[in-house]
Design an enzyme around this catalytic site. Structure first.
Site, PDB file in Angstrom:
ATOM      1  N   THR A  16       0.812  -1.220   0.000  1.00  9.90           N
ATOM      2  CA  THR A  16       0.000   0.000   0.000  1.00  9.90           C
ATOM      3  C   THR A  16       0.842   1.264   0.000  1.00  9.90           C
ATOM      4  O   THR A  16       0.439   2.287  -0.544  1.00  9.90           O
ATOM      5  CB  THR A  16      -0.940  -0.030   1.232  1.00  9.90           C
ATOM      6  N   SER A  58       1.301  -7.409  -0.963  1.00  8.53           N
ATOM      7  CA  SER A  58       2.059  -8.501  -0.339  1.00  8.53           C
ATOM      8  C   SER A  58       1.250  -9.791  -0.248  1.00  8.53           C
ATOM      9  O   SER A  58       1.819 -10.864  -0.041  1.00  8.53           O
ATOM     10  CB  SER A  58       2.600  -8.088   1.033  1.00  8.53           C
ATOM     11  N   THR A  87       1.857  -4.770   4.328  1.00  7.81           N
ATOM     12  CA  THR A  87       1.864  -5.128   5.749  1.00  7.81           C
ATOM     13  C   THR A  87       1.270  -6.504   6.049  1.00  7.81           C
ATOM     14  O   THR A  87       1.581  -7.094   7.069  1.00  7.81           O
ATOM     15  CB  THR A  87       1.093  -4.063   6.561  1.00  7.81           C
ATOM     16  N   ASP A  88       0.412  -7.001   5.137  1.00 11.93           N
ATOM     17  CA  ASP A  88      -0.271  -8.260   5.450  1.00 11.93           C
ATOM     18  C   ASP A  88       0.669  -9.451   5.609  1.00 11.93           C
ATOM     19  O   ASP A  88       0.399 -10.344   6.411  1.00 11.93           O
ATOM     20  CB  ASP A  88      -1.322  -8.584   4.379  1.00 11.93           C
TER      21      ASP A  88
HETATM   22  N1  GLU Z   1      -2.856  -6.299   1.268  1.00 12.43           N
HETATM   23  C1  GLU Z   1      -1.998  -5.199   1.533  1.00 12.43           C
HETATM   24  C2  GLU Z   1      -0.549  -5.685   1.509  1.00 12.43           C
HETATM   25  O1  GLU Z   1      -0.143  -6.374   2.386  1.00 12.43           O
HETATM   26  C3  GLU Z   1      -2.319  -4.602   2.850  1.00 12.43           C
HETATM   27  C4  GLU Z   1      -2.042  -3.188   2.954  1.00 12.43           C
HETATM   28  C5  GLU Z   1      -0.544  -2.873   2.956  1.00 12.43           C
HETATM   29  O2  GLU Z   1       0.139  -2.872   1.985  1.00 12.43           O
HETATM   30  O3  GLU Z   1      -0.092  -2.624   3.997  1.00 12.43           O
HETATM   31  O4  GLU Z   1       0.170  -5.424   0.567  1.00 12.43           O
END
Ligand code: GLU
Length: 167
Positions: A16, A58, A87-88
């Site tokens: 993100t 991710s 972050t996931d």
């Molecule tokens: N699905 C996203 C990821 O992990 C969650 C948001 C983010 O990037 O932190 O890429």
């Protein structure tokens, strides 16, 4: 203290932090990294180098992507490495990176895109820059205003924050 001329490597993998909003008919996609811009705005004078490894949410990273991230850290001449990452699954990648000896590695992301006004991106990236300069060799995550050892933290989706692992 790390000498001011010691370079830092910033590897980008997506997430993100680098997402772009298109329009109502599409969704957020990972765009070209804006990390160089954030560091420019922050007037960073320490030498750094930015390398893109992959450009994915991710949740879409697979074992081959993670192996590639690991290979790029190992191959890099720099021993101080920051990795921008969604972050996931940040802690999953961190687990693989924990097998690398002798480098300081900090994973960092954001819960809102860096391109947004109200984003945690530049704060988190600043924390990553400080942490990589001060930490002992190992793998760290700088999110939610804290420096975590990567094996001692989880993302709490409901809270929208990284919290310490309950032991
Ligand atoms: N699905 C996203 C990821 O992990 C969650 C948001 C983010 O990037 O932190 O890429």
């Amino acid at each position: 203290m790390l000498p001011p001329e010691t370079p830092i490597l910033l590897l980008t993998t997506g997430g993100t932090i680098d997402k772009i909003y298109f329009d109502a008919l599409s969704d957020y996609q990972v765009g070209e990294t804006v990390m160089a811009k954030l560091l420019d705005i922050a007037r960073v004078k320490r030498p750094f180098r930015i390398e893109e490894v992959v450009r994915k949410d991710s949740l879409e990273l697979d074992d081959a992507d993670r192996a590639l991230i690991r290979d790029r850290v190992i191959a890099a001449p720099e021993s101080h490495v920051i990795i921008t990452h969604g972050t996931d699954t940040m802690t999953e990648t961190a687990k693989l990176l924990a097998t690398i000896a002798g480098k300081r590695i900090v994973l960092v992301g954001a819960l809102a895109p860096a391109r947004f006004g109200e984003s945690d991106a530049s704060f988190n990236l600043g924390m990553a820059f400080a942490t990589v300069q001060l930490a002992e060799p190992g793998v760290y995550i700088t999110m939610s205003g804290s420096v975590f050892r990567a094996d001692k933290v989880v993302k709490d989706r409901a809270k929208g924050a990284f919290v310490p692992v309950e032991e």
